[in-house]
Design an enzyme around this catalytic site. Structure first.
Site, mmCIF file in Angstrom:
data_model
loop_
_atom_site.group_PDB
_atom_site.id
_atom_site.type_symbol
_atom_site.label_atom_id
_atom_site.label_comp_id
_atom_site.label_asym_id
_atom_site.label_seq_id
_atom_site.Cartn_x
_atom_site.Cartn_y
_atom_site.Cartn_z
ATOM 1 N N LYS A 1 -4.130 -1.100 -13.971
ATOM 2 C CA LYS A 1 -4.754 -1.337 -12.661
ATOM 3 C C LYS A 1 -6.252 -1.683 -12.733
ATOM 4 C CE LYS A 1 -1.171 1.307 -10.301
ATOM 5 N NZ LYS A 1 -0.333 0.616 -9.385
ATOM 6 N N ASP B 1 -0.972 9.781 -18.054
ATOM 7 C CA ASP B 1 -0.807 8.443 -17.509
ATOM 8 C C ASP B 1 -1.837 8.288 -16.389
ATOM 9 O OD1 ASP B 1 -0.124 6.175 -16.162
ATOM 10 O OD2 ASP B 1 2.024 6.547 -16.131
ATOM 11 N N TYR C 1 5.781 8.738 -11.630
ATOM 12 C CA TYR C 1 6.222 7.376 -11.937
ATOM 13 C C TYR C 1 5.403 6.856 -13.114
ATOM 14 C CZ TYR C 1 7.353 2.423 -11.437
ATOM 15 O OH TYR C 1 7.779 1.140 -11.670
HETATM 16 N N1 PMP Z 1 2.075 4.580 -14.354
HETATM 17 C C1 PMP Z 1 1.589 4.856 -13.137
HETATM 18 C C2 PMP Z 1 0.952 6.192 -12.908
HETATM 19 C C3 PMP Z 1 1.652 3.918 -12.115
HETATM 20 O O1 PMP Z 1 1.168 4.228 -10.911
HETATM 21 C C4 PMP Z 1 2.256 2.671 -12.384
HETATM 22 C C5 PMP Z 1 2.382 1.617 -11.307
HETATM 23 N N2 PMP Z 1 2.192 1.976 -10.027
HETATM 24 C C6 PMP Z 1 2.752 2.432 -13.658
HETATM 25 C C7 PMP Z 1 2.650 3.405 -14.629
HETATM 26 C C8 PMP Z 1 3.400 1.123 -13.996
HETATM 27 O O2 PMP Z 1 2.433 0.137 -14.037
HETATM 28 P P1 PMP Z 1 2.870 -1.406 -13.866
HETATM 29 O O3 PMP Z 1 3.317 -1.561 -12.456
HETATM 30 O O4 PMP Z 1 1.600 -2.147 -14.184
HETATM 31 O O5 PMP Z 1 3.944 -1.657 -14.851
#
Ligand code: PMP
Length: 462
Positions: free
Chosen positions: A302, A274, A179
């Site tokens: 985060k 990521d 994700y």
């Molecule tokens: N990349 C990863 C690996 C994530 O875990 C998340 C959110 N859980 C995101 C991108 C997206 O981040 P956001 O919810 O701050 O848009």
């Protein structure tokens, strides 16, 4: 219109709302929770459903994949989250990861209050951005320059644009069940909320956009090789959660990430890690340090915002210089580098990077995961337990989990029962099998003992 109705039918089947299983699950949940009062949560939920889509601001908050109705949060302090009915939980969701120091950590509260007194947003550079960027660049060997944005989604979208511009072609390779937020090109076989709902792609994303996204299974280097052999010249980047946390927590096989590094290097594509979730959780500073693989671009979010909205991407000056105003690739943001978010991020990192803090979170997560595994063994419930740094996951799965299809074969019904049993006993785990749970520096040994007692009792009940 016809298409819309079909989509609605598709969703009600996907969410299982109409099935007997769903009703049975819901009844079982209500029975399990009969000793908890959710009156105020449920009343507010009725109100939120009247004015907010599905009553929530983000889909997983609706608890669809565990059945039953969600509670509404009132406050948090340290390791504890309190709902509006006064029920208190040991919190292992921690706002889906950012709260590494726990809820309302005093130094974070103070830093945000102080920043707020000086003004909430300026629209020109503020010193706090420099200080947070310096800290990030000092920690990550792969990063010279940072660009702040407001969310992980935004950071991914921008980093992929940067990679396409830098390399000069369009194809993007991603991993099934990975994700990366909800930008169009990433909503293909994604994890997290999409995995929980069992939907591979989202309606509304143009086919033309996803045509340039190639999906490979995690931990399968041969599959990656085939893709790069066939169309390596057209691949701008491979984007991956080096330690996937959105199909549950899955660990990389030895040599897998190194193999991807070589493939991308040989084909002249960029490797994007990521680390929105794994940053400052898999390790200090992230999975790239733990597994000793250096990406071209790193995406963060985060923890670096300490619970305030933030995202960032960074890499070597040579690549980052493609971004405006240095270069031609456009990306901007009214609230990017927001001083409150920067202050929360700086205070969080300064606390987390103190001697021994991360190590003690890690060892508590180790105790927790080992305890759950032992309790499951004792009670004869098959689980596959994973853990790295301050991240963990309990798959209700007879065999190992090395990729998304393994994760998807887990028993989600049992997970749902486990989730509600734990909640009833005062422990809040993620409301989906396909998520990761987190430790904070505020969790104590007593919290772990209480959690393990709850896990033993819940597992016995399954
Ligand atoms: N990349 C990863 C690996 C994530 O875990 C998340 C959110 N859980 C995101 C991108 C997206 O981040 P956001 O919810 O701050 O848009």
């Amino acid at each position: 219109m016809k298409k819309y109705i079909l989509i609605r039918m598709y969703f009600s089947v996907c969410c299982g709302r109409t099935s007997t299983a769903y009703i049975e699950r819901k009844q079982a949940v209500m029975k399990q929770l009969s000793d908890k009062d959710f009156t105020k949560s449920h009343a507010l939920l009725r109100e939120s459903n009247r004015c907010m889509v599905g009553g929530v601001s983000s889909p997983v908050r609706a608890f669809n994949s565990v059945g039953g109705r969600p509670f509404l949060a009132e406050s948090g302090k340290g390791s504890r989250l309190r709902d509006v009915d006064g029920n208190e939980y040991i919190d292992y969701v921690l706002s889906w990861g950012p709260l590494a120091m726990g809820h309302a950590y005093p130094a974070v509260v103070e830093a945000v209050q102080k920043a707020m007194e000086s003004g909430s947003s300026f629209g020109v550079t503020n010193e706090s951005e420099i200080r947070l960027a310096e800290r990030i660049a000092a920690q990550f060997k792969s990063i010279d320059l940072v660009r702040f944005v407001n969310s992980g989604t935004e950071a991914v979208m921008s980093a992929v644009r940067l990679a396409r511009a830098f390399v000069g072609c369009d194809y993007v390779v991603k991993v099934e069940g990975g994700y990366h937020g909800h930008s169009d090109s990433m909503l293909v076989k994604a994890g997290s909320g999409l995995a929980a709902r069992g939907i591979p792609n989202s309606p509304g994303v143009p086919n033309d956009t996803t045509k340039t996204t190639i999906v490979i299974p995690y931990n399968d280097l041969n599959a990656a090789k085939e893709v790069f052999d066939e169309c390596g010249d057209d691949i701008a980047c491979l984007i991956i959660e080096p330690l996937p946390g959105n199909m549950g927590l899955v660990l990389p096989d030895s040599g897998y990430l190194e193999g991807l590094r070589q493939l991308t290097k040989w084909s002249g594509s960029l490797l994007i890690f990521d680390e929105v979730m794994s940053g400052f959780r898999a390790h200090i500073p992230g999975a790239q340090q733990r597994y000793k693989v250096k990406p071209d671009i790193t995406i963060l979010g985060k923890v670096i915002g300490g619970g305030l909205p933030v995202g960032a991407y960074g890499g070597p000056a040579e690549i980052m210089a493609m971004m405006a105003p240095e270069g031609p690739v456009y990306q901007a943001g009214t609230l990017s580098g927001n001083p409150l978010a920067m202050a929360a991020g700086i205070a969080t990192l300064d606390a987390l990077l103190q001697e021994g803090v991360f190590a003690s979170m890690e060892s508590r997560m180790l105790d927790l995961c080992k305890g759950i595994k032992d309790a499951a063994k004792e009670t004869g419930v098959p689980v596959y337990q994973t853990r790295v740094g301050s991240m963990g996951c309990t798959f209700f799965n007879e065999s190992g989990v090395g990729n998304y299809s393994d994760a998807a074969s887990s028993n989600t019904e049992t997970y749902a029962k486990f989730f509600w049993g734990m909640l009833r006993r005062g422990v809040y785990l993620p409301p989906s099998q396909f998520e990761t749970y987190f430790m904070s520096a505020a969790h104590t040994d007593a919290d772990i003992d209480k959690t393990l007692q709850a896990a033993c009792d819940t597992l016995k009940d399954l």
